[in-house]
Design a protein around this motif. Structure first.
Motif, PDB file in Angstrom:
ATOM      1  N   PRO A 264       0.841  -1.196   0.000  1.00  0.00           N
ATOM      2  CA  PRO A 264       0.000   0.000   0.000  1.00  0.00           C
ATOM      3  C   PRO A 264       0.878   1.249   0.000  1.00  0.00           C
ATOM      4  O   PRO A 264       2.069   1.168   0.339  1.00  0.00           O
ATOM      5  CB  PRO A 264      -0.798  -0.145   1.304  1.00  0.00           C
ATOM      6  CG  PRO A 264       0.056  -1.006   2.175  1.00  0.00           C
ATOM      7  CD  PRO A 264       0.821  -1.912   1.258  1.00  0.00           C
ATOM      8  N   PRO A 265       0.315   2.434  -0.370  1.00  0.00           N
ATOM      9  CA  PRO A 265      -1.098   2.668  -0.657  1.00  0.00           C
ATOM     10  C   PRO A 265      -1.474   2.344  -2.106  1.00  0.00           C
ATOM     11  O   PRO A 265      -0.690   2.574  -3.018  1.00  0.00           O
ATOM     12  CB  PRO A 265      -1.260   4.164  -0.398  1.00  0.00           C
ATOM     13  CG  PRO A 265       0.082   4.741  -0.714  1.00  0.00           C
ATOM     14  CD  PRO A 265       1.088   3.686  -0.339  1.00  0.00           C
ATOM     15  N   ASN A 266      -2.639   1.798  -2.288  1.00  0.00           N
ATOM     16  CA  ASN A 266      -3.239   1.621  -3.599  1.00  0.00           C
ATOM     17  C   ASN A 266      -4.747   1.613  -3.410  1.00  0.00           C
ATOM     18  O   ASN A 266      -5.247   1.545  -2.279  1.00  0.00           O
ATOM     19  CB  ASN A 266      -2.740   0.344  -4.278  1.00  0.00           C
ATOM     20  CG  ASN A 266      -2.942  -0.889  -3.426  1.00  0.00           C
ATOM     21  OD1 ASN A 266      -4.065  -1.299  -3.178  1.00  0.00           O
ATOM     22  ND2 ASN A 266      -1.840  -1.485  -2.951  1.00  0.00           N
TER      23      ASN A 266
ATOM     24  N   LEU B 225      -9.825   1.068  -0.276  1.00  0.00           N
ATOM     25  CA  LEU B 225     -11.222   0.659  -0.170  1.00  0.00           C
ATOM     26  C   LEU B 225     -11.394  -0.389   0.918  1.00  0.00           C
ATOM     27  O   LEU B 225     -12.355  -0.346   1.697  1.00  0.00           O
ATOM     28  CB  LEU B 225     -11.707   0.124  -1.511  1.00  0.00           C
ATOM     29  CG  LEU B 225     -13.186  -0.281  -1.597  1.00  0.00           C
ATOM     30  CD1 LEU B 225     -14.087   0.909  -1.294  1.00  0.00           C
ATOM     31  CD2 LEU B 225     -13.504  -0.857  -2.968  1.00  0.00           C
ATOM     32  N   ALA B 226     -10.448  -1.343   0.997  1.00  0.00           N
ATOM     33  CA  ALA B 226     -10.517  -2.364   2.040  1.00  0.00           C
ATOM     34  C   ALA B 226     -10.388  -1.749   3.429  1.00  0.00           C
ATOM     35  O   ALA B 226     -11.033  -2.203   4.378  1.00  0.00           O
ATOM     36  CB  ALA B 226      -9.421  -3.405   1.823  1.00  0.00           C
TER      37      ALA B 226
ATOM     38  N   LEU C 193     -13.157  -2.427   6.112  1.00  0.00           N
ATOM     39  CA  LEU C 193     -12.697  -3.153   7.296  1.00  0.00           C
ATOM     40  C   LEU C 193     -12.865  -2.320   8.553  1.00  0.00           C
ATOM     41  O   LEU C 193     -13.309  -2.829   9.591  1.00  0.00           O
ATOM     42  CB  LEU C 193     -11.231  -3.541   7.111  1.00  0.00           C
ATOM     43  CG  LEU C 193     -10.530  -4.158   8.332  1.00  0.00           C
ATOM     44  CD1 LEU C 193     -11.134  -5.505   8.667  1.00  0.00           C
ATOM     45  CD2 LEU C 193      -9.029  -4.311   8.079  1.00  0.00           C
ATOM     46  N   GLY C 194     -12.496  -1.037   8.499  1.00  0.00           N
ATOM     47  CA  GLY C 194     -12.583  -0.203   9.687  1.00  0.00           C
ATOM     48  C   GLY C 194     -14.015   0.116  10.077  1.00  0.00           C
ATOM     49  O   GLY C 194     -14.357   0.112  11.259  1.00  0.00           O
TER      50      GLY C 194
ATOM     51  N   LEU D  81      -4.108  -2.116   7.724  1.00  0.00           N
ATOM     52  CA  LEU D  81      -3.837  -2.573   6.373  1.00  0.00           C
ATOM     53  C   LEU D  81      -2.508  -2.050   5.827  1.00  0.00           C
ATOM     54  O   LEU D  81      -2.015  -2.571   4.828  1.00  0.00           O
ATOM     55  CB  LEU D  81      -4.977  -2.168   5.432  1.00  0.00           C
ATOM     56  CG  LEU D  81      -6.293  -2.888   5.663  1.00  0.00           C
ATOM     57  CD1 LEU D  81      -7.260  -2.618   4.527  1.00  0.00           C
ATOM     58  CD2 LEU D  81      -6.084  -4.376   5.789  1.00  0.00           C
ATOM     59  N   PHE D  82      -1.947  -1.038   6.427  1.00  0.00           N
ATOM     60  CA  PHE D  82      -0.594  -0.622   6.026  1.00  0.00           C
ATOM     61  C   PHE D  82       0.448  -1.378   6.833  1.00  0.00           C
ATOM     62  O   PHE D  82       1.488  -1.774   6.298  1.00  0.00           O
ATOM     63  CB  PHE D  82      -0.409   0.879   6.213  1.00  0.00           C
ATOM     64  CG  PHE D  82       0.830   1.406   5.544  1.00  0.00           C
ATOM     65  CD1 PHE D  82       0.779   1.943   4.270  1.00  0.00           C
ATOM     66  CD2 PHE D  82       2.070   1.354   6.177  1.00  0.00           C
ATOM     67  CE1 PHE D  82       1.923   2.410   3.637  1.00  0.00           C
ATOM     68  CE2 PHE D  82       3.215   1.816   5.566  1.00  0.00           C
ATOM     69  CZ  PHE D  82       3.134   2.348   4.287  1.00  0.00           C
TER      70      PHE D  82
END
Length: 603
Positions: A517-519, A524-525, A529-530, A545-546
């Motif tokens: 990431p980032p992408n 979006l995930a 997710l959050g 996610l990072f």
């Protein structure tokens, strides 16, 4: 009509017969948790070759600390289930489910540790007696927790011919039956109202613990410890939620919202002071950039319901704009504007692109809009790749990117130099972390004020039912265009900081999906997710996610596979996200009781 279950004689006898096994199961879980804690102070292996040095008696190390946390939670929840004074406040929503999840945290972390020791050192023969004791203790705690009785009551089914009011009453009766069954084992009642000063102290203490957990996760030095951290943190958070502590803390933060926001900002600002290595400070600032961009995307996806698959391009627009006007030797413009001007230009350029892309495409809906935004993201990346003086004008130096972006110098403060503050040395990445934290605070304030405004309510109306919203007089196209432009602007702010942090801006940083990431896919995930439509949800989701892909690089080509499976499992178990919006949670879980008044969209 409701079919209720009466207390017949056989059922009463069964209840009396089950009382002793229930007490034995509760005692097993509590004692097993306590023994798990004690075993963490024993040696688990004979050699220090395994990371963390688990050879010491009297002091935990490495993965032992994580097992200790799981065992301590199991013990505390078990004691709370007995109604012990001083511990009853730990389980306002019931203890049984919390005991089971905390016991799982200790058991799975123990099993993973034993397996890791066996794999690294060559078999179970390398375990000391403490390793076998903790394995037996965690199994006892889990078996006791699993034996805790809970029988879901028989619920009524709705009649298709019932009116909406009959269905509402039926759902209320079913939810009440489940709640009574969950609290039937003598769980403690909710705590009394506390003075405001005590509630503020509780918020401060929880934020300090959160800072400690985040710092521990970021600074895990080896892969075994990070995987154990994920297991313990995941099951531990689920246990706290089932116990009702997360809901109680959420209620406190809603009551003292400004205090909670300031406290969270102070706790985050303290993170650089805990770091002496630029490696972790670098990870921290990149996590903050990614989480902030995810919060900007939350306006488009979470509040307005627009599926944007090319959002990372707006981050790139802001980064390229700031890099080209900040004095880079690769810039054809030959200008060096101050940082405050560069960041404003980056945000403005992203907003312009948001309007230009949104104006012709936002009349589309659903999958069609997603395809168009995906195409925009790829067009941006290819265009930046071709503006090299060969395939197109010499503007971005093609695949080599805009390099040599200078450090920020804001009002005489050089962010690239080390500074001493209160005896702490704050390095380059720590300086940028604090700068990005200020940008994050601005984004949070914009999100919060927008979500609670008239335009925010219009976004939510569009998300719920665009046709009905337009029938009520909302200009759907204008409202969606505002959301698209505002989300792009916030991404441009973060992109301008990212350009200075990384020194170089290249096209391959802004792709739809890859392992780093980032992408757009990870952004979006992070929102989903959050928790869509919330403030803290995308920040937590973005941080996870990072951090997780950066810590799991040892998986190599299997990284995305494992990561995807984990997301599928999590979305199956908790589709509303880690920190859900109350409205979304009610929609996805029909057995929850709706409050009289739903919280605001940005709560």
């Amino acid at each position: 009509m409701t079919t209720t279950t009466t207390d017949t004689a056989p059922q009463a006898i069964a209840t009396r017969e089950n009382r002793i096994p229930e007490q034995a199961a509760r005692a097993m879980a509590t004692a097993g948790g306590a023994l798990t804690v004690v075993s963490c102070f024993l040696a688990w292996t004979w050699t220090s070759a395994f990371p963390g040095d688990l050879t010491v008696y009297g002091y935990p190390g490495g993965l032992q600390w994580l097992v200790l946390v799981g065992g301590a939670l199991t013990t505390l929840f078990g004691l709370s289930s007995y109604g012990i004074k001083g511990l009853r406040w730990l389980t306002p929503a019931g203890a049984d489910a919390a005991i089971k999840l905390s016991a799982l945290a200790a058991l799975y972390t123990t099993l993973y540790t034993v397996k890791a020791i066996s794999t690294a050192l060559g078999g179970l023969v390398n375990l000391e007696p403490g390793g076998f004791i903790v394995l037996i203790a965690s199994v006892i705690a889990y078996l006791g927790a699993r034996s805790l009785p809970f029988e879901r009551p028989e619920l009524d089914e709705a009649d298709p011919e019932d009116s909406w009011w009959d269905r509402y009453k039926l759902g209320y009766r079913n939810r009440w039956a489940v709640t009574k069954a969950a609290h039937a084992s003598g769980t403690p009642k909710p705590a009394r109202a506390l003075p405001a000063s005590v509630e503020i102290l509780i918020i401060a203490a929880v934020l300090a613990v959160g800072l400690g957990v985040f710092t521990y996760g970021v600074t895990t030095p080896y892969q075994e410890l990070f995987i154990g951290f994920l297991i313990t943190a995941g099951f531990g958070f689920a246990a706290l939620q089932k116990a009702g502590l997360v809901a109680r803390f959420t209620a406190l933060t809603a009551k003292h919202r400004n205090v909670a926001l300031v406290g969270a900002f102070v706790a985050a600002a303290a993170f650089p002071l805990t770091q002496t290595d630029d490696q972790y400070a670098t990870l921290g600032v990149n996590i903050l950039i990614f989480a902030t961009v995810a919060l900007g995307l939350n306006i488009v996806v979470g509040l307005t319901g627009l599926l944007d698959l090319g959002y990372v391009a707006f981050l790139g627009v802001g980064a390229y704009t700031a890099a080209l006007v900040s004095g880079s030797p690769n810039s054809p413009f030959g200008v060096h504007l101050p940082f405050w001007a560069a960041i404003i230009l980056g945000a403005a350029a992203s907003m312009v692109f948001g309007v230009l892309i949104g104006a012709p495409t936002l009349r589309l809906r659903g999958d069609y809009l997603a395809i168009v935004t995906l195409g925009f993201g790829e067009i941006f990346r290819i265009s930046m790749n071709n503006l090299d003086g060969v395939s197109g004008p010499d503007l971005t130096n093609g695949p080599n990117g805009v390099a040599g972006v200078p450090n920020v110098n804001l009002f005489g403060f050089d962010f690239g130099a080390n500074h001493v503050f209160l005896g702490f040395t704050i390095g380059r990445f720590a300086n940028y972390f604090l700068l990005m934290l200020l940008v994050t605070l601005i984004v949070i304030m914009v999100f919060r004020r927008s979500a609670e405004s008239r335009i925010g309510r219009a976004w939510v109306a569009i998300r719920e039912d665009e046709t009905a919203a337009e029938a009520m007089g909302i200009n759907g196209f204008r409202v969606k265009l505002i959301a698209f432009a505002l989300g792009a602007t916030l991404a441009g702010l973060a992109g301008a900081v990212q350009a200075h942090v990384n020194y170089t801006v290249t096209p391959d940083q802004y792709v739809f999906a890859n392992a780093v990431p980032p992408n757009s896919a990870f952004l979006l995930a992070a929102v989903v997710l959050g928790g869509m439509g919330t403030i803290s949800g995308p920040l937590v989701g973005g941080a996870l996610l990072f951090m997780i892909p950066n810590k799991l690089q040892f998986l190599g080509e299997y990284q995305l596979l494992v990561f995807g499976i984990a997301l599928v499992v999590l979305m199956r178990l908790r589709p509303e996200g880690l920190i859900p919006n109350r409205r979304n949670q009610l929609e996805l879980h029909k057995d929850l009781e709706a409050p009289a008044v739903l919280s605001k969209a940005g709560a």
